[in-house]
Design an enzyme around this catalytic site. Structure first.
Site, PDB file in Angstrom:
ATOM      1  N   TYR A 119      -1.908   0.574   9.782  1.00 24.29           N
ATOM      2  CA  TYR A 119      -2.107  -0.420   8.652  1.00 24.29           C
ATOM      3  C   TYR A 119      -1.016   0.276   7.598  1.00 24.29           C
ATOM      4  O   TYR A 119      -0.316  -0.832   7.324  1.00 24.29           O
ATOM      5  CB  TYR A 119      -3.052  -0.128   7.775  1.00 24.29           C
TER       6      TYR A 119
ATOM      7  N   THR B  24       0.775  -1.017  -0.111  1.00 30.26           N
ATOM      8  CA  THR B  24       0.140  -0.404  -0.312  1.00 30.26           C
ATOM      9  C   THR B  24       0.792   1.623  -0.102  1.00 30.26           C
ATOM     10  O   THR B  24       1.868   1.656   0.777  1.00 30.26           O
ATOM     11  CB  THR B  24      -1.085   0.264   1.109  1.00 30.26           C
TER      12      THR B  24
END
Length: 329
Positions: free
Chosen positions: A141, A117
């Protein structure tokens, strides 16, 4: 030889399964169906319901199939949730990825493609983030994904596991043929939520923060059509099969759109204004993330086909209409 796709019943993974089966690949999907759907697994792929944290199951699958590659999509991906439950994210995204990686190494699987990501970059303001930028995630995250990248790098050095890490920017849209799309009921993707609001499935769409250091005060993101993202995965697999070097690649178009620009695109596609409310910033949201996205073109030969916000929104809206009909049956 087969390809193992973890999370292959989910939004992005199911598009990968569709692309691989259309290319004639034998595909095994491992998914716990927590956010995925059995009906999204297409093309005759074999679906195994289970968790990537189940070591015995992983070892059995690795023994039953001669996997040519693992394509790893399974994981948790909501930034604010990771702030509320960091240990859950480190378990699901990092610890379980380590188990999957260890099982692959033990079985002699030669190739591994990982869904990472842009959140690994942190708050990068308006300038494009290139792959050589020092990672500085601001959410658990992003940190959980970065740790998995590090594990792959080290497994490559120690065990010869060839890998490609693809750092996603904001994935959106649906299969242009309308076969699959983002189907998770409580998904938080801006374009999906806005399309649901446009169709009356949500009372409104909330804009989180209007005081960012961006031209209109709302967050900017680089939106990539899911089919273009999957094309990068297919190119990554071909690259590794040719003996290409392991590496990290951004997946984006190199252009950012603000939240308000996205909402206007949804209004254009639907032909009606959206019900919009405004709220405070969300924890863990950087002001802007735009891809420096030349390396994926130069090294993997990636050529995007759908780099148009209006097209992305159109496919997303069409899928929401189809999904609403499907769910009503």
């Amino acid at each position: 030889m087969a390809i193992l796709v973890t999370g292959g019943a989910g939004y992005i993974g199911s598009h990968m399964v569709l692309a691989l089966t259309e290319l004639g690949e034998e595909v095994v999907v491992l998914d716990n169906l927590s956010t995925g759907f059995w009906w999204a697994v297409s093309g005759g792929a074999k679906l195994v319901e289970g968790d990537i944290g189940d070591e015995a199951l992983l070892d059995r699958l690795m023994a039953e199939h001669r996997f040519d590659a693992v394509v790893h999509f399974a994981g948790s991906m909501v930034v604010p949730d990771s702030v509320r439950d960091p240990l859950g994210y480190y378990l699901n995204n990092t610890v379980k990825s380590r188990m999957l990686m260890a099982s692959a190494v033990k079985a002699g699987v030669p190739r591994f493609i990982f869904s990472s990501t842009a959140a690994v970059y942190g708050n990068v303001s308006a300038e494009p983030a290139f792959e050589d930028r020092t990672p500085a995630p601001i959410s658990p995250y992003g940190s959980s994904k970065l740790m998995t990248e590090w594990m792959l790098r080290d497994a490559h050095v120690a065990h010869g596991l060839q890998y490609v890490v693809l750092r996603y920017f904001n994935v959106a849209g649906a299969d242009p043929g309308g076969r699959i799309g983002q189907s998770t009921p409580r998904a938080t993707h801006l374009i999906k939520v806005a399309c649901q609001a446009a169709l009356g499935q949500r009372p409104s769409i909330e804009v989180y923060g209007t005081d960012y250091d961006t031209p209109d005060g709302t967050c900017q993101r680089d939106y990539i059509h899911v089919s273009d993202l999957i094309a990068a995965h297919v190119d990554a697999l071909s690259h590794l099969r040719r003996g290409g070097e392991s590496g990290v690649f951004n997946c984006g178009y190199g252009k950012g759109y603000s939240v308000l620009e996205v909402l206007k695109a949804v209004e254009r596609a639907n032909g009606a204004p959206l019900p919009v409310t405004y709220g405070p910033r969300r924890a863990g949201d950087p002001a802007a993330i735009v891809a420096g996205a030349q390396r994926v073109r130069d090294v993997l030969g990636w050529q995007p086909r759908y780099a148009d916000l209006d097209f992305i929104v159109e496919t997303a809206l069409n899928w929401e209409r189809k999904l609403a009909t499907r769910n009503a049956v």
